[in-house]
Design a protein around this motif. Structure first.
Motif, short mmCIF file in Angstrom:
data_model
loop_
_atom_site.label_atom_id
_atom_site.label_comp_id
_atom_site.label_asym_id
_atom_site.label_seq_id
_atom_site.Cartn_x
_atom_site.Cartn_y
_atom_site.Cartn_z
N ALA A 111 0.81 -1.22 0.00
CA ALA A 111 0.00 0.00 0.00
C ALA A 111 0.84 1.28 0.00
O ALA A 111 0.56 2.20 -0.78
N PRO A 112 1.88 1.40 0.84
CA PRO A 112 2.67 2.65 0.83
C PRO A 112 3.30 2.94 -0.53
O PRO A 112 3.25 4.08 -1.02
N VAL A 161 -11.94 5.82 -4.84
CA VAL A 161 -12.83 4.69 -5.11
C VAL A 161 -12.15 3.44 -4.56
O VAL A 161 -11.24 2.89 -5.17
N GLY A 162 -12.58 3.02 -3.37
CA GLY A 162 -11.98 1.88 -2.70
C GLY A 162 -11.06 2.31 -1.57
O GLY A 162 -9.86 2.50 -1.78
N LEU A 163 -11.62 2.49 -0.38
CA LEU A 163 -10.81 2.96 0.75
C LEU A 163 -10.24 1.76 1.53
O LEU A 163 -10.46 1.60 2.72
N ARG A 168 -6.42 4.35 1.72
CA ARG A 168 -6.10 5.08 2.96
C ARG A 168 -4.70 5.67 2.91
O ARG A 168 -4.47 6.80 3.37
N ALA A 169 -3.76 4.93 2.34
CA ALA A 169 -2.38 5.43 2.23
C ALA A 169 -2.31 6.64 1.31
O ALA A 169 -1.52 7.57 1.55
N VAL A 170 -3.14 6.68 0.28
CA VAL A 170 -3.19 7.84 -0.61
C VAL A 170 -3.68 9.07 0.15
O VAL A 170 -3.09 10.16 0.05
N VAL A 171 -4.75 8.90 0.92
CA VAL A 171 -5.29 10.03 1.70
C VAL A 171 -4.23 10.57 2.65
O VAL A 171 -4.02 11.79 2.76
N LYS A 172 -3.53 9.69 3.36
CA LYS A 172 -2.51 10.12 4.30
C LYS A 172 -1.41 10.92 3.62
O LYS A 172 -0.92 11.93 4.14
N PRO A 191 -15.14 3.04 9.50
CA PRO A 191 -14.60 3.87 10.59
C PRO A 191 -13.26 4.49 10.23
O PRO A 191 -12.93 5.59 10.68
N GLU A 192 -12.46 3.81 9.40
CA GLU A 192 -11.18 4.36 8.99
C GLU A 192 -11.36 5.66 8.19
O GLU A 192 -10.52 6.56 8.26
N GLY A 193 -12.46 5.73 7.44
CA GLY A 193 -12.73 6.95 6.69
C GLY A 193 -12.97 8.13 7.60
O GLY A 193 -12.44 9.23 7.38
N LYS A 194 -13.75 7.91 8.63
CA LYS A 194 -14.02 8.98 9.59
C LYS A 194 -12.74 9.42 10.29
O LYS A 194 -12.50 10.62 10.48
N ALA A 195 -11.88 8.47 10.62
CA ALA A 195 -10.61 8.80 11.28
C ALA A 195 -9.72 9.64 10.39
O ALA A 195 -8.93 10.46 10.88
#
Length: 329
Positions: A111-112, A161-163, A168-172, A191-195
């Protein structure tokens, strides 16, 4: 565990650290050929058919499909397939399930690295790197205050599209670019989305609202060609589409038309259909698409970690333990 058990590694470029994990416990047979490109369809296919009879495990290093012919050649001895990839649409899942063969993949560890490539593609498309690199190579630069202007990430809306792990790594990684807001879509709110401060929306809302759309979803019957003429028409004229999932998530003919006619601003692709993309493919005639040769996980550390996870899954499977990252148990 016993040296009597044979493990077949499908490609000649599997990392030595992972080979050692396997060879400490089993007899390891490694193909003499690469399981990528033309050799995967020719000499390596014949090599694997010759080597697989009697093998208890198959370590698959390729996005080429695992065929029924290969599984038939393996016979009843094959107990587990460990694919060194996050995706497993190439693994004949239904066939493996019917035969009672376990299947593992290597999610999360890549992912990273994939997220870093996604950010590179966003920047490449937003700052028109295909067009600007062509200027450098030609030695003729468009110089002026209003020349070669790209788009800012600052204040933009980014839709994922697809969290999963990659999303999630892209958002970070994009958080430091002062993005205005993050949206995501999928089967359900997470819940990871909210975090992460990301808002769950429908696919249609994401496509209509996002300045950047990142495809990080697996390829399934549901997601195949989810980006098509109809969904491209929902996007903003300044939208940038980035695909780090699978090439067949996108109808490339429809994407070409949208880019050619400036219906969307640009695209960044690490995955295409087919791979490699032919040199005369029409997408390569466009300045507003930035294409890489499926290098998302291509770092020394990531490929080593993927291989070692695949190796450890084989060890656990052949010792009767649960898989670390199961697809089929």
């Amino acid at each position: 565990m016993s040296k009597d058990l044979k493990v077949l590694v499908s490609s000649n470029d599997f990392p030595e650290s992972a080979i050692k994990i396997l060879s400490d416990k089993f007899t390891v047979v490694v193909s003499r050929y690469s399981n990528y490109g033309e050799s995967a369809r020719t000499v390596n296919r014949e090599e694997l058919l010759r080597l697989i009879p009697g093998c208890a495990a198959l370590v698959w290093c390729s996005d080429s499909p695992i065929t029924k012919e290969l599984l038939d050649a393996a016979g009843d001895s094959l107990k587990v397939v460990a694919t060194s990839s996050a995706g497993y649409n190439h693994c004949a899942v239904d066939e493996l399930r019917a035969r009672g063969i376990r299947l593992s993949n290597t999610p999360d560890v890549l992912a990273p690295a994939v997220a870093e490539v996604a950010v590179s593609l966003i920047l490449g498309a937003a700052r028109r790197l295909t067009e600007n690199l062509a200027q450098v190579r030609k030695g003729v630069w468009e110089i002026g205050f209003s020349k070669c202007l790209g788009q800012d990430l600052r204040g933009s809306t980014v839709g994922i599209v697809g969290l999963g792990g990659i999303g999630r790594a892209v958002v970070k990684r994009l958080a430091g670019f002062e993005v205005g807001r993050f949206l995501y879509t999928g089967h359900r709110e997470k819940p990871e989305g909210k975090a992460l401060g990301a808002q769950f929306v429908s696919l249609q809302e994401l496509l209509r609202s996002s300045d950047v759309i990142v495809l990080a979803a697996p390829l399934t019957d549901e997601t195949r060609r989810m980006i098509n003429a109809e969904t491209l028409a929902m996007m903003k004229s300044n939208a940038i589409l980035v695909n780090v999932g699978r090439g067949d998530l996108v109808d490339q003919d429809a994407l070409y038309d949208a880019l050619k006619n400036n219906k969307i601003y640009g695209a960044g692709l690490d995955v295409t259909s087919p791979e490699p993309l032919p040199r005369d493919h029409k997408l390569l005639t466009l300045d507003n698409v930035f294409i890489l040769p499926h290098i998302g996980s291509a770092t020394v550390r990531t490929r080593r970690d993927m291989a070692e996870l695949a190796g450890n899954n084989v060890v656990r499977a052949l010792s009767g333990e649960p898989l670390l990252t199961p697809v089929l148990e």
